[in-house]
Design a protein around this motif. Structure first.
Motif, PDB file in Angstrom:
ATOM      1  N   SER A   1      65.653  84.316 -23.164  1.00 23.16           N
ATOM      2  CA  SER A   1      64.402  85.040 -23.961  1.00 23.16           C
ATOM      3  C   SER A   1      63.369  85.453 -22.761  1.00 23.16           C
ATOM      4  O   SER A   1      63.139  86.664 -22.672  1.00 23.16           O
ATOM      5  N   PHE A   2      63.067  84.551 -21.603  1.00 19.56           N
ATOM      6  CA  PHE A   2      62.273  84.971 -20.727  1.00 19.56           C
ATOM      7  C   PHE A   2      63.026  85.809 -19.761  1.00 19.56           C
ATOM      8  O   PHE A   2      62.292  86.942 -19.339  1.00 19.56           O
ATOM      9  N   LYS A   3      64.131  85.767 -19.404  1.00 18.54           N
ATOM     10  CA  LYS A   3      65.006  86.780 -18.430  1.00 18.54           C
ATOM     11  C   LYS A   3      64.991  87.994 -19.079  1.00 18.54           C
ATOM     12  O   LYS A   3      64.664  89.067 -18.433  1.00 18.54           O
ATOM     13  N   ALA A   4      65.168  88.319 -20.490  1.00 17.75           N
ATOM     14  CA  ALA A   4      65.271  89.611 -21.124  1.00 17.75           C
ATOM     15  C   ALA A   4      63.900  90.135 -21.080  1.00 17.75           C
ATOM     16  O   ALA A   4      63.835  91.348 -20.911  1.00 17.75           O
ATOM     17  N   LYS A   5      62.994  89.345 -21.365  1.00 12.70           N
ATOM     18  CA  LYS A   5      61.497  90.051 -21.350  1.00 12.70           C
ATOM     19  C   LYS A   5      61.312  90.590 -19.718  1.00 12.70           C
ATOM     20  O   LYS A   5      60.605  91.704 -19.652  1.00 12.70           O
ATOM     21  N   TYR A   6      61.547  89.553 -18.648  1.00 13.66           N
ATOM     22  CA  TYR A   6      61.172  90.094 -17.470  1.00 13.66           C
ATOM     23  C   TYR A   6      61.962  91.317 -17.087  1.00 13.66           C
ATOM     24  O   TYR A   6      61.453  92.105 -16.483  1.00 13.66           O
ATOM     25  N   GLU A   7      63.217  91.473 -17.458  1.00 16.44           N
ATOM     26  CA  GLU A   7      64.039  92.670 -17.067  1.00 16.44           C
ATOM     27  C   GLU A   7      63.333  93.781 -17.837  1.00 16.44           C
ATOM     28  O   GLU A   7      63.602  94.706 -17.499  1.00 16.44           O
TER      29      GLU A   7
END
Length: 135
Positions: free
Chosen positions: A90-96
């Motif tokens: 979830s954090f990775k998707a938000k960062y992307e």
């Protein structure tokens, strides 16, 4: 000074797992350094990917040991691992998606790793440590 530092108090007494836990801290510290230095978006993204890959491999190692030695809390522990994987993804998707989650991610990882190693992982290592192969 590192964002998160290893202490012997964090040791679970199984050298392979301690090494993997130390690597977790290294990846978290690398991520912190990249963020603090204002590194390019791609470098932070790659560092997050490396952390996620290490996490997945580490969880497989732990779960295989738990299964091998008949740890009764395997399913509960596996759910904790799955929860962390979902959170990190979830954090990775938000960062992307260019959301500013860096500080929140670091705080989350530091708390999760510390709590998980100190509390959850120490529950099962007694079963594993009793085996002669770990001495």
């Amino acid at each position: 000074m590192s964002f998160i530092e290893w202490s012997e108090e964090m040791s679970v007494g199984v050298s392979e797992l301690d090494y993997q836990h130390k690597m977790f801290l290294t990846y978290i510290n690398d991520l912190n350094s990249a963020i603090v230095s204002g590194a390019a978006h791609l470098l932070i993204q790659v560092t997050m990917e490396n952390l996620a890959k290490h996490m997945k491999g580490h969880f497989t190692t732990e779960e295989n040991l738990m299964e091998k030695y008949g740890y009764q809390g395997l399913e509960e522990h596996r759910k904790l691992h799955q929860e962390l994987e979902r959170e990190v993804n979830s954090f990775k998707a938000k960062y992307e998606a260019n959301q500013q989650i860096e500080k929140e991610l670091l705080i989350f990882l530091k708390k999760w790793v510390t709590d998980h190693v100190m509390n959850e992982d120490k529950k099962f290592v007694g079963v594993v440590k009793e085996e002669p192969m770990w001495e």
